[in-house]
Each structure stands twice: as C-alpha cells, then as structure tokens.
Design an enzyme around this catalytic site. Sequence first.
Site, PDB file in Angstrom:
ATOM      1  N   ALA A 124      67.160  36.566  54.143  1.00 31.76           N
ATOM      2  CA  ALA A 124      65.733  36.437  53.840  1.00 31.76           C
ATOM      3  C   ALA A 124      65.345  35.025  53.435  1.00 31.76           C
ATOM      4  CB  ALA A 124      65.340  37.435  52.749  1.00 31.76           C
ATOM      5  N   LEU A 126      55.953  33.550  51.967  1.00 26.62           N
ATOM      6  CA  LEU A 126      56.453  32.352  51.305  1.00 26.62           C
ATOM      7  C   LEU A 126      57.654  31.734  52.010  1.00 26.62           C
ATOM      8  CD1 LEU A 126      56.143  33.464  47.566  1.00 26.62           C
ATOM      9  CD2 LEU A 126      54.533  32.144  48.948  1.00 26.62           C
ATOM     10  N   LYS A 127      57.971  32.225  53.190  1.00 27.81           N
ATOM     11  CA  LYS A 127      59.111  31.684  53.926  1.00 27.81           C
ATOM     12  C   LYS A 127      58.646  30.524  54.811  1.00 27.81           C
ATOM     13  CE  LYS A 127      61.876  34.821  52.236  1.00 27.81           C
ATOM     14  NZ  LYS A 127      60.939  35.726  51.552  1.00 27.81           N
ATOM     15  N   PRO A 128      59.550  29.583  55.135  1.00 28.75           N
ATOM     16  CA  PRO A 128      59.137  28.446  55.976  1.00 28.75           C
ATOM     17  C   PRO A 128      58.716  28.864  57.378  1.00 28.75           C
ATOM     18  CG  PRO A 128      61.515  28.438  55.600  1.00 28.75           C
ATOM     19  CD  PRO A 128      60.943  29.446  54.665  1.00 28.75           C
ATOM     20  N   GLY A 147      58.232  36.671  55.556  1.00 27.97           N
ATOM     21  CA  GLY A 147      57.187  36.914  54.584  1.00 27.97           C
ATOM     22  C   GLY A 147      56.350  35.679  54.315  1.00 27.97           C
TER      23      GLY A 147
END
Length: 378
Positions: free
Chosen positions: A169, A195-197, A193
């Site tokens: 994740a 907040l992921k890069p 999600g």
Amino acid sequence: MIPLFKVAMTPGAADAVTAVLRSGRLEHGPVAANFETALAERIGNPRVLTLNSGTSGLHLAIDLATRPARGSGVPADDVPGEILSTPLTFEGTNWPILASGRRIRWIDVDPRTLNVDLDDLESKISPACRAIMVVHWAGYPVDLNRLRAIVDRAEVRHGIRPVVIEDCAQAWAATYDGLPLGRHGNVSVFSFGALKPLTCGSGGLIVVPDDEMYDRARLRRWFGIDRQADRTTGDYDVADWGFRFYMNDVAAAIGLANLVAADGLIERSRANAAFFDRELAGVPGLRQTERSPDREPSHWIYPVLIDDRSSFVRKLTDSAIATGIVSRRNDAHSCVASVREHLPGLDWVADRLAYLPVGWWLSEADRDHVVSTIRAGW
C-alpha cells in the site's frame, strides 16, 4: 505547516473524468482495462486486476490463499486457519484477516527496518499457517529472498507452503533486487488511495504470480461471474462465488492521468529522503532505519526512532512541521485481545516511532527547515 501528506493530482485528471462521465459507461468500460494494461507494463507482470480499494485487494488475496480452488476436492473447512501478520501497520491490513474468519498470529517487528522480524516469523510457521502477510512499511521492501528461503524450509518441514501476501500500500514503484514489487512470485496488493503518489481517489490493484490464480481472482473480483462469457440468455453458472471489488472507469481515468506523473513524484521523495539520510545522521536521540543496496524504497513517509517522542512531536508542531504516529499498533485493539503475545521488538519501537514529511511537495527551504529544527534539539 509543512504537511505530512498531500494529494497528487495532475491537471489532466479532470478532463479524463469528464470524458468518462460523457461516455455513459461508468463501470465495466474500456478505461479500467486500459489502466490495467498500463500497470502491467509498468510492473512487468501481466497478471494484474484493478480493484475499488487496496483493502478489497487484501480481502481477495486472503480469499485466494485460504479458500480452495473450484474442483480441488479440498473442503473449505479443511484449510488451515492461521495467518501470520505484523501489528505495525494500518488496520486495513489486518481486519480483512478477521473478516475471512481466520486467526491472526502476530509477528514481531525488526527495529532496524520496521518490517516483520524474519527470525520470529520463521519460528512461528506451523502446519496451521495458510498465509503470511508482510507489509513494506513506509515503502521499504521486506527482504524477499530471505523470506522465500524461509517459506521453502517451511514447506519441507510441514508439507504445506503458505501463500505470501505483500501489502504494498505504501510501496508503489519500490524495488527489491532490481525488480518492481509484484515481480517476486507472491500475491502483491497496492493501494491507490487519496494520499498515495499514484492515486485514483480510491482504488487498488492485485498482482498474482500465475495464470491459475489470475483466473480465480478475475472471477472472484466480480461475484464469480465470468464477464467474458455470453450471458445474454441468462443461462450461466457461478461455480466459484466472489465479491464486488471492480474498479469503476471514473477511478481508472484518474489513475491513468496520474500514472504519467507518479514516477517523477517518487523520485522527488527519494531525493528528499536521501537528504534526510545524510543531514540527520548522528543527531543525538534520533535513530534512522536501514538502507540496503538491494532495495529502492518509495519513501511514502520518513520514519525515525526518537528518544522522548512527546517533546520531539511538540517541537516540530510548534515549528510548523507536521508529524505523527500514522497508526496504532494493531495488537493493542480490544477486538484482537485474545491473540496478543509478547513482541519485544515492537514494544521497543512503539514509543519511539515518529514520521517526517518527505514527499514531492517539500521545497529545499522546507527540507532545510526540518533539518535545522531537529538539529537544534527538542
């Protein structure tokens, strides 16, 4: 305030979403399939399936590991019911184990890496173990070659080979032994999600190692219904029931738009992490985590182990630098009180662990401010 997290969204994402909305095909359209093709090329493994979340990916991975294949002749009740996992993770890693009806057995944490303690893991594999959940915490890969050797020995010793599930994740674009995660013979689950890069707003990906498992995953992703079969007569059969984990085309459009920029964002995070590795080395009261030459982390966040964490957090907060603990150790929750056990590595880490912002949004001035604040003491 320098934020700990920030949403990465390319300008083209809005136009891509608008095109999907105007197409009249919000689900099961061509965009999700195109996203899968692009992801497969990026990872170097064609056996990928996009999903509505990373958590759904873990549910599906556990199901693949613990529910026998259709026609295998193995009754579901005869499948061993224990899954080894780490408590140093977000709750989304471990609650799918509970949802599957399987038993969690906790593995201790290696303070050098914050990943699973592989010695403790090997000592706890038993004939009851069906799967091993490992988390590449903060985007730093687990030693997968050593883990494979452990599983090899367990198979000889117990006559059963636990399925390794990698929770990736926080580790999009991380590599181990020169290969992207998703290429090491395990089941790998990624989160896209917010907040992921690489973000789809909400989304996920499961990557599997062989065609047989891919076919099972493809069916179980959508209620067990074969979407490639002719269903116009209504005379179709579900032999292997499944879930509703499909990624819709809106999320896929966002992901495709952001995929072109994700590698550049991660390279900036890596440059920031290298700066902190160098400039924070030797600071009294602060310990850094391992850096091994066979791994290239994604550096989703930057973990540090701190003497007097409360003073450290207060100092950074007063200096407009966001920090935090990210998630509570999962074994401390009352819903898993019955499976608690002594974990000395995690006990040592739990009261010392804090995180620094390291993402693509940091300017050189931001990095200098973080370093000078910490060097001044707390």
